[in-house]
Every structure is written in C-alpha cells, then in structure tokens.
Design a protein around this motif. Structure first.
Motif, short mmCIF file in Angstrom:
data_model
loop_
_atom_site.label_atom_id
_atom_site.label_comp_id
_atom_site.label_asym_id
_atom_site.label_seq_id
_atom_site.Cartn_x
_atom_site.Cartn_y
_atom_site.Cartn_z
N ASN A 76 -14.55 5.90 -1.39
CA ASN A 76 -13.88 4.77 -2.02
C ASN A 76 -13.74 3.53 -1.14
O ASN A 76 -13.46 2.45 -1.66
CB ASN A 76 -12.47 5.20 -2.46
N LEU A 77 -13.92 3.69 0.18
CA LEU A 77 -13.67 2.56 1.07
C LEU A 77 -14.89 2.12 1.86
O LEU A 77 -14.83 1.10 2.55
CB LEU A 77 -12.55 2.93 2.06
N ALA A 78 -15.99 2.88 1.80
CA ALA A 78 -17.18 2.52 2.57
C ALA A 78 -17.71 1.15 2.15
O ALA A 78 -17.95 0.90 0.97
CB ALA A 78 -18.27 3.58 2.39
N GLY A 79 -17.86 0.28 3.12
CA GLY A 79 -18.38 -1.05 2.85
C GLY A 79 -17.36 -2.05 2.35
O GLY A 79 -17.68 -3.24 2.19
N VAL A 80 -16.13 -1.60 2.10
CA VAL A 80 -15.08 -2.51 1.63
C VAL A 80 -14.47 -3.20 2.85
O VAL A 80 -14.02 -2.52 3.77
CB VAL A 80 -13.99 -1.76 0.85
N PRO A 81 -14.47 -4.52 2.91
CA PRO A 81 -13.97 -5.22 4.10
C PRO A 81 -12.51 -4.87 4.40
O PRO A 81 -11.68 -4.76 3.49
CB PRO A 81 -14.10 -6.71 3.72
N GLY A 102 -5.36 -1.96 5.64
CA GLY A 102 -6.44 -2.30 4.74
C GLY A 102 -6.81 -1.16 3.82
O GLY A 102 -7.12 -1.36 2.64
N ALA A 103 -6.80 0.07 4.36
CA ALA A 103 -7.10 1.24 3.54
C ALA A 103 -6.06 1.40 2.44
O ALA A 103 -6.40 1.69 1.28
CB ALA A 103 -7.15 2.48 4.42
N TYR A 104 -4.80 1.20 2.79
CA TYR A 104 -3.72 1.30 1.79
C TYR A 104 -3.93 0.27 0.68
O TYR A 104 -3.81 0.58 -0.51
CB TYR A 104 -2.37 1.11 2.47
N ALA A 105 -4.23 -0.97 1.08
CA ALA A 105 -4.43 -2.03 0.09
C ALA A 105 -5.62 -1.72 -0.81
O ALA A 105 -5.57 -1.94 -2.03
CB ALA A 105 -4.63 -3.37 0.80
N ALA A 106 -6.71 -1.21 -0.22
CA ALA A 106 -7.89 -0.88 -1.01
C ALA A 106 -7.62 0.29 -1.95
O ALA A 106 -8.09 0.30 -3.11
CB ALA A 106 -9.06 -0.56 -0.08
N LEU A 107 -6.89 1.28 -1.49
CA LEU A 107 -6.53 2.40 -2.36
C LEU A 107 -5.64 1.93 -3.51
O LEU A 107 -5.79 2.38 -4.66
CB LEU A 107 -5.81 3.49 -1.55
N TYR A 108 -4.73 1.03 -3.19
CA TYR A 108 -3.82 0.49 -4.21
C TYR A 108 -4.62 -0.25 -5.28
O TYR A 108 -4.39 -0.08 -6.49
CB TYR A 108 -2.80 -0.45 -3.57
N ALA A 109 -5.58 -1.06 -4.83
CA ALA A 109 -6.36 -1.86 -5.77
C ALA A 109 -7.38 -1.02 -6.54
O ALA A 109 -7.62 -1.25 -7.73
CB ALA A 109 -7.09 -2.98 -5.02
N GLY A 110 -7.98 -0.04 -5.86
CA GLY A 110 -9.05 0.73 -6.48
C GLY A 110 -8.61 1.95 -7.25
O GLY A 110 -9.19 2.28 -8.29
N LEU A 111 -7.59 2.67 -6.73
CA LEU A 111 -7.18 3.93 -7.34
C LEU A 111 -5.77 3.91 -7.92
O LEU A 111 -5.33 4.89 -8.51
CB LEU A 111 -7.29 5.07 -6.31
N GLY A 112 -5.07 2.81 -7.70
CA GLY A 112 -3.75 2.68 -8.31
C GLY A 112 -2.61 2.92 -7.34
O GLY A 112 -2.80 3.46 -6.24
#
Length: 423
Positions: A273-278, A285-295
């Motif tokens: 879910n996070l590979a290649g995501v800036p 950043g991982a928390y923010a990406a998880l929040y945006a992508g998986l809820g």
C-alpha cells in the motif's frame, strides 16, 4: 503435561518477544516495504527462524543454571577492565533500545492526540515506570499478564491493515529469494535483523526465565552426571527441569510465531500500500498514507499498536538494562532509577528535532552490531558441559548457532564496508 500446567509455564518468552515488536521494528519494516516492496521479506523470515533458536538457548541458560547471561559472563570474565568493556557495549545497546522505544511511543501519541513529541516521550517514560512498578512490587507473573495484554493490542493494531488490503502472493513469493539492491537495502536488512534479533532480548530472556523458574539452592552434584541437574534444580509444582525446557520450547514457538507474523504483516502492509508513495518511509508519512488510502480505522489501529509497542518494549528494555549492569558490574540499580536515566537521551533527540524515523532505523543498526557480543557467548556457554551439564547443546544445535552468528557478523561487516566505501 496437562494443558493447564503447560499454560502456567507460558509467559517469559512472550514478554521477551515484545522486544521483537518494538517501534524500531515498525520503522525498519515499514521503511523496507515502502522503499523496496517485497524485496526484504526473506530477511524477516530468516531473522525470525534464527530468533527462535537464540531465545530458546537464552531461556535454557536461565532455567538450568539459575543465572542470567550477564550474571554468567560477569562471573567468567575475570579481568575487571574486560568485564567493564563488555558492559559498556551492552549498555550502549540497551540505550539504543530505550531511544527507539520512547521515540516510538512519542510518535504514536503525536499521531493519536497531537501531543508534542517531547511531552509524548515524557508520558511514555512515565507509563513505563508504572509498568515497572508492577514488576518490582507484584512479581513477574502480573507483569507478564500486563505485557501480554499489550502484545495482543500490538498484534491487532499492526495486522488489521493486511486483512483490509491483502498483499500480492506472487510478490511475497519473490521476496523469499535472498538478494539486495544497493547499499541502502543492506542497511535496512541490518536494521531489520537488529530489530528482530535484539541483544537486550537475549539478556532479558535468560533473566525472565531465571525469575520464573528460579532453582533451589544447589546441592553438590557432578557435571559429568547427566541426570544430576534434574535432581538439584527447581522442580516447580513437581515439574522437572527437562519438562520445563520442553514447555519453554512451546513458549518460544508461540512468541516467535506472533512476533514473526506481525513483523511480516508490517512489511507487507507497506509493500502493498505504500511502495512508491512519497513520504511513506517515515512513521508520520505512513500513518497519513494509511489514513488516506485505507481509512481512519486502519490508521488509528496502526497508531494504537505503535503506542502499545513503545509502552511494553520500553519496560522490557529497562528490565534488561538493569540486569546487564547487575550481572556484569555487580551493581544493582533500581529499575525506576534506571528508567529515569535512560529516558534522557531519547528526550534530547526529540527536543532537538532529529527525524524520529531516522533515529529509530539507526538505533536498530546499533542493535545489529551488538548482536554478536550477546550471541557468540550464548552459543559458546550453552555448548559447555561445565555450564549446563547434560543439558548442553547437541552438536547440530551448536552448528546452527554458529551459522547464525557467522551470518549476522558477515552482514554487519558487509554493511560497514559498503558505507565506508560509498558503494
């Protein structure tokens, strides 16, 4: 052995296993998955297999001898300066552990409640003091129950995201093939191993097993007599040392299955879910990406797992640090006093604004370099008849321990060469 009796013997390995799920693990595995996808899956698997053997040997030493690894070394290293030098490297490793765990708890509090990192570190330290009070005043069993409860929270928090967004099976299979891609991947591999096979967990497990299964005052017995230890060491509730060791294998197996599965889930969650995501190579950043992508549910559970990880592992780390000082320097420092002293470096790092995720990953590299100093003596001591009598390692066990030691030392040497040469 009946199931209730076996359940009563379970615990020390689960507490020591919390060290395999500390915030440093989270940072290393999340960073590895975000940067390299499934590339380093094999490192997590190999590290966990080696961890099983290492933790069992540590527990066996504590059960059979009634002494922790630091105590045993403190008695066998006769040169005072040699003993102090060994203590110094072990102490630095314990401090690196404390830094990772306090920073992880601080980051989790910031993600969950917006608490500034310095105050979050102070709160993490304060809660860990409360956990240590349970251990010092109520004994090992209540402390185990609390830590195991936190372990359940950790497992749920870090594994839930994989159920929501499953990884690619083909990617997992490809990640089982051992390989690297440049210096940074070797650095991350060393970081993962430093987080998976933690020196302070080796020191702590022997002490935890000693505290739970302390031997009676030793009678006179001959080390050449294979049956002698059964007659002279503790037989708790009528259980012989040999049965204690069999139960310990179950304890270690359960602990390492949990730790290995959760560590793998962290890396797979990032890889899928996070590979290649800036920006996802940091915890924030991982928390923010998880929040945006998986809820929000997945992201919140991730942060809660990170908080439980920091609280549980920092208590075990402080316990290990106190045992290291007592065993090697013959100085018994109260756990609470040690907790306050080792809290300071982490708070300084947070106060000066150093990147928390970078600090976590680097702390795991420090731990990786400390592994041989704990592992080599452990394998050597548990192979000696004069130490364990009839319970000494079998030949193949010693060979496996030596192979693990050589692998870890070689990886660290390769890492150092790559970094120094800029390859």
């Amino acid at each position: 052995m009946t199931l209730p009796r076996l359940a009563w013997l379970i615990g020390p390995a689960l507490v020591a296993g919390v060290a395999y799920l500390d915030p440093g693990n989270v940072a290393s595995n999340m960073t590895a998955g975000a940067r390299y996808g499934y590339l380093l899956v094999w490192v997590v698997v190999v590290g966990n297999v080696m961890a099983w053997l290492i933790q069992y040997l540590s527990a066996k030493l504590g059960i059979v001898t009634g002494q922790s690894l630091p105590e045993t070394l403190g008695r066998r290293i006769r040169n005072p300066w040699g003993r102090r030098a060994y203590w110094l490297q072990a102490e630095l490793v314990a401090m690196a552990t404390d830094i990772a765990e306090v920073i992880g708890g601080a980051v989790a509090l910031y993600l969950l409640f917006g608490i500034p990192l310095v105050w979050g570190g102070a709160i993490t330290g304060a809660v860990s003091i409360g956990l240590l009070l349970i251990q010092s005043r109520k004994g090992p069993r209540p402390f185990e129950f609390v830590v195991i409860g936190l372990l359940v929270v950790i497992a749920i928090g870090f594994s839930f995201g994989v159920l929501v967004a499953p990884p690619d099976p083909a990617g997992i299979a490809g990640g089982l093939v051992p390989r690297f891609e440049g210096t940074d991947s070797v650095l991350l591999a060393a970081s993962i191993l430093g987080a998976t096979i933690m020196p302070h967990a080796i020191y702590a497990h022997s002490a935890l097993a000693r505290d739970r299964f302390a031997p009676r005052p030793a009678a006179t017995w001959s080390l050449s007599d294979r049956a002698a230890p059964d007659a002279t060491l503790a037989e708790l509730r009528g259980i012989s040392t040999r049965r204690l060791l069999r139960a310990t294998k179950w304890d270690v197996t359960i602990a390492m299955l949990i730790a290995g599965t959760v560590n793998l889930c962290i890396l797979l969650l990032a890889a899928a879910n996070l590979a290649g995501v800036p920006g996802t190579d940091s915890l924030e950043g991982a928390y923010a990406a998880l929040y945006a992508g998986l809820g929000p549910l997945v992201a919140t559970l991730f942060a809660v797992g990170l908080l439980a990880s920091g609280l549980a592992s920092t208590s075990v780390g402080a316990y290990a640090g106190a045992e290291i000082m007592h065993g090697l320097l013959h100085i018994r420092v109260p756990l609470l006093a040690r907790r306050l002293v080792t809290l300071v470096p982490a708070l300084i790092i947070l106060a000066i604004g150093f990147d928390p995720t970078v600090a976590l990953v680097l702390s795991q590299v420090v731990l990786s370099f400390g592994i041989p100093f704990a592992l080599v003596p452990l394998v050597a001591l548990t192979a000696k008849r004069e130490v364990l009598g009839g319970y000494r390692n079998r030949v193949w066990t010693t060979i496996a321990g030596v192979a693990a030691s050589v692998f870890l030392i070689t990886l660290n040497g390769l890492l150092l060469w790559l970094v120094l040469t800029g390859a």
